[in-house]
Design an enzyme around this catalytic site. Structure first.
Site, PDB file in Angstrom:
ATOM      1  N   LYS A 174       0.854  -1.182   0.000  1.00  0.00           N
ATOM      2  CA  LYS A 174       0.000   0.000   0.000  1.00  0.00           C
ATOM      3  C   LYS A 174       0.887   1.228   0.000  1.00  0.00           C
ATOM      4  O   LYS A 174       1.531   1.559   1.005  1.00  0.00           O
ATOM      5  CB  LYS A 174      -0.900  -0.037   1.234  1.00  0.00           C
ATOM      6  CG  LYS A 174      -1.827   1.113   1.408  1.00  0.00           C
ATOM      7  CD  LYS A 174      -2.983   1.289   0.463  1.00  0.00           C
ATOM      8  CE  LYS A 174      -3.407   0.229  -0.477  1.00  0.00           C
ATOM      9  NZ  LYS A 174      -4.649   0.384  -1.181  1.00  0.00           N
ATOM     10  N   HIS A 303      -9.935  -7.523  -5.012  1.00  0.00           N
ATOM     11  CA  HIS A 303      -9.702  -6.427  -4.074  1.00  0.00           C
ATOM     12  C   HIS A 303     -10.223  -6.798  -2.696  1.00  0.00           C
ATOM     13  O   HIS A 303     -11.099  -7.639  -2.561  1.00  0.00           O
ATOM     14  CB  HIS A 303     -10.465  -5.207  -4.613  1.00  0.00           C
ATOM     15  CG  HIS A 303     -10.609  -4.075  -3.655  1.00  0.00           C
ATOM     16  ND1 HIS A 303     -11.769  -3.832  -2.945  1.00  0.00           N
ATOM     17  CD2 HIS A 303      -9.753  -3.088  -3.303  1.00  0.00           C
ATOM     18  CE1 HIS A 303     -11.611  -2.744  -2.216  1.00  0.00           C
ATOM     19  NE2 HIS A 303     -10.400  -2.275  -2.413  1.00  0.00           N
TER      20      HIS A 303
HETATM   21  O1  GKR Z   1      -7.471  -0.571   3.681  1.00  0.00           O
HETATM   22  O2  GKR Z   1      -6.403   1.304   3.517  1.00  0.00           O
HETATM   23  C1  GKR Z   1      -6.948   0.316   3.019  1.00  0.00           C
HETATM   24  C2  GKR Z   1      -6.948   0.178   1.505  1.00  0.00           C
HETATM   25  O3  GKR Z   1      -6.346   1.288   0.926  1.00  0.00           O
HETATM   26  C3  GKR Z   1      -8.342  -0.010   0.991  1.00  0.00           C
HETATM   27  O4  GKR Z   1      -9.182   0.971   1.525  1.00  0.00           O
HETATM   28  C4  GKR Z   1      -8.420   0.005  -0.511  1.00  0.00           C
HETATM   29  O5  GKR Z   1      -9.751   0.024  -0.902  1.00  0.00           O
HETATM   30  O6  GKR Z   1      -7.318  -2.120  -0.380  1.00  0.00           O
HETATM   31  C5  GKR Z   1      -7.883  -1.201  -1.169  1.00  0.00           C
HETATM   32  C6  GKR Z   1      -7.200  -0.997  -2.485  1.00  0.00           C
HETATM   33  O7  GKR Z   1      -6.680  -1.946  -3.003  1.00  0.00           O
HETATM   34  O8  GKR Z   1      -7.224   0.104  -3.019  1.00  0.00           O
HETATM   35 MG    MG Z   2      -6.248  -0.732  -4.813  1.00  0.00          MG
END
Ligand code: GKR
Ligand code: MG
Length: 405
Positions: A174, A303
């Site tokens: 991330k 996802h």
């Molecule tokens: O859990 O912070 C998180 C992710 O950024 C999530 O909100 C996203 O929707 O996992 C997700 C993604 O692949 O963009």
């Molecule tokens: Mg994503």
């Protein structure tokens, strides 16, 4: 045999999560989900799980009267009655689509229990009995168990822990947290630390400008990302980036419903779509998405968002039933600080989850734990998820700029 839905319980729950960072903020100490429990006139019980946001809970309540008296096997009829999404659905109906996903999962859980077969057998049967998942690597602030992880060496350590504990072979990182140049360095370090035998993905959630994304995508090429996920927001920007890089682009942001597919294909904006049964209109709609991806020679991945065991089992059944899931699926499950199951969380072995083999979802929900997590919801959740607000509470100067770089 006909069955009737005789009782509907909508149970918002909350569970602890570490302070995970993303490009727009931070995870609050408790994540919210909603568990849907359906019971038939013959006493069969099925579970579904979806988002815990207010609009979804309202939609679940609104659909309750429509679902009562219906046969859980009648999924097409239920989808029409409940506004289930899927190909041809009204664009943008997020609340009821996410609510329908929970009704559909619970109905399929019941249907599987009624005939004594796993849920995946109602989605076409299993093409694999183990589903591969990716390690979801996050920067995070201080946490009693995991410490603080806001720099490259600690993120590499996190990757090693995920590999040791779960055997994951794919790392989804991330990004969008450090400046882009540092995130290129991060990917280079991951490659150096883990070698060529693992897959790497980076997801900055559309926080880069198109110019930055074009430069960063080029700079990432030597490290062979499996894909770069949402470097920019929007189909047009993604198409511009796709034109200048050899790295495949994936999305769970610019193609999130069926009506987005034609313009994205036309623009050549993406190579891989991340499905998510919670917002694509359920498990069967996700199979329709798979068919469309095959038609247009697009890849299909999965996802995830913060979730509990019911979603985990549903995701595994779906991926087990669909040949086109050729990428390791995403999951936040290892980060969840609670489980709803008797016997605790489902376990990953060699990066894979064995698909539960019992009837329906094949999991046993512990009603006492469910009640506890419902109490946690009442105590800890103040409205819908808002990561920007959660970060602003820690750092008053925080601005969720988009693009930031
Ligand atoms: O859990 O912070 C998180 C992710 O950024 C999530 O909100 C996203 O929707 O996992 C997700 C993604 O692949 O963009
Ligand atoms: Mg994503």
């Amino acid at each position: 045999m006909t069955l009737k839905i005789a009782r509907v319980d909508i149970i918002p729950v909350a569970f602890p999560e570490p302070p995970l960072r993303n490009s727009w903020g931070i995870h609050a100490p408790y994540a919210a989900r909603t568990v849907l429990r359906l019971e038939t006139d013959s006493g069969l019980v099925g579970y579904g799980e979806t988002y815990g946001d207010r609009e979804v809970i309202v939609a679940l309540e609104r659909l309750k009267e429509k679902a009562l008296g219906e046969d859980p096997f009648n999924l097409e009829r239920l989808s029409l009655l409940l506004g289930g999404g899927g190909p041809g659905a009204e664009p943008g109906a997020t609340g009821s689509v996410a609510a329908f996903a929970a009704y559909e999962t619970a109905c399929l859980d019941i249907a599987g229990k009624a005939i004594g077969r796993p849920l995946s057998h109602l989605l076409g049967g299993q093409v694999r009995d183990r589903v591969e998942f990716s390690a979801y690597i996050f920067f995070h602030e201080e946490h009693p168990e995991y410490g603080r992880c806001m720099d490259i060496p600690s993120l590499i350590e996190q990757g090693k822990r995920f590999q040791r504990e779960y055997g994951f072979r794919t790392f989804k990182i991330k990004g969008g947290v450090l400046p882009p140049g540092e995130e290129v360095e991060l990917i280079a370090e991951f490659r150096r630390a883990f070698g060529r035998s693992v897959q790497l993905r980076l997801d900055p959630n559309g926080i880069w400008s198109t110019g930055t994304a074009m430069r960063v995508a080029k700079a990432l090429e030597p490290y062979d990302l499996e894909y770069l996920e949402d470097p920019v927001s929007g189909i047009e920007g993604m198409a511009q980036v796709a034109r200048v890089t050899a790295t495949p682009l994936a999305t769970n942001m610019c193609v999130v419903e069926f009506s987005h597919i034609p313009p994205a294909v036309k623009a050549g904006a993406v190579h891989v779509i991340l499905s998510d049964h919670h917002f694509w209109g359920g498990l069967r709609a996700s199979k329709h998405l798979a068919a469309i991806c095959k038609t247009f020679r697009l890849g299909l991945s999965m996802h995830s968002n913060s979730h509990l065991d019911i979603s985990m089992a549903a995701m595994a059944h779906l991926a087990a039933s669909e040949p086109h899931y050729t990428y390791a699926c995403d999951t936040h499950y290892p980060w969840a600080g609670a489980s709803l199951l008797k016997g605790g969380k489902l376990r990953f072995v060699d990066g894979c989850l064995e698909v539960p083999s019992g009837p329906g979802l094949g999991i046993e929900v512990d009603e006492e734990k469910l009640a506890e997590l419902h109490e946690a919801y009442k105590e800890h959740v103040r409205g819908s998820r808002d990561d920007a607000r959660a970060l602003k509470e820690r750092d008053a100067s925080w601005l969720p700029l988009k693009p930031r770089w």
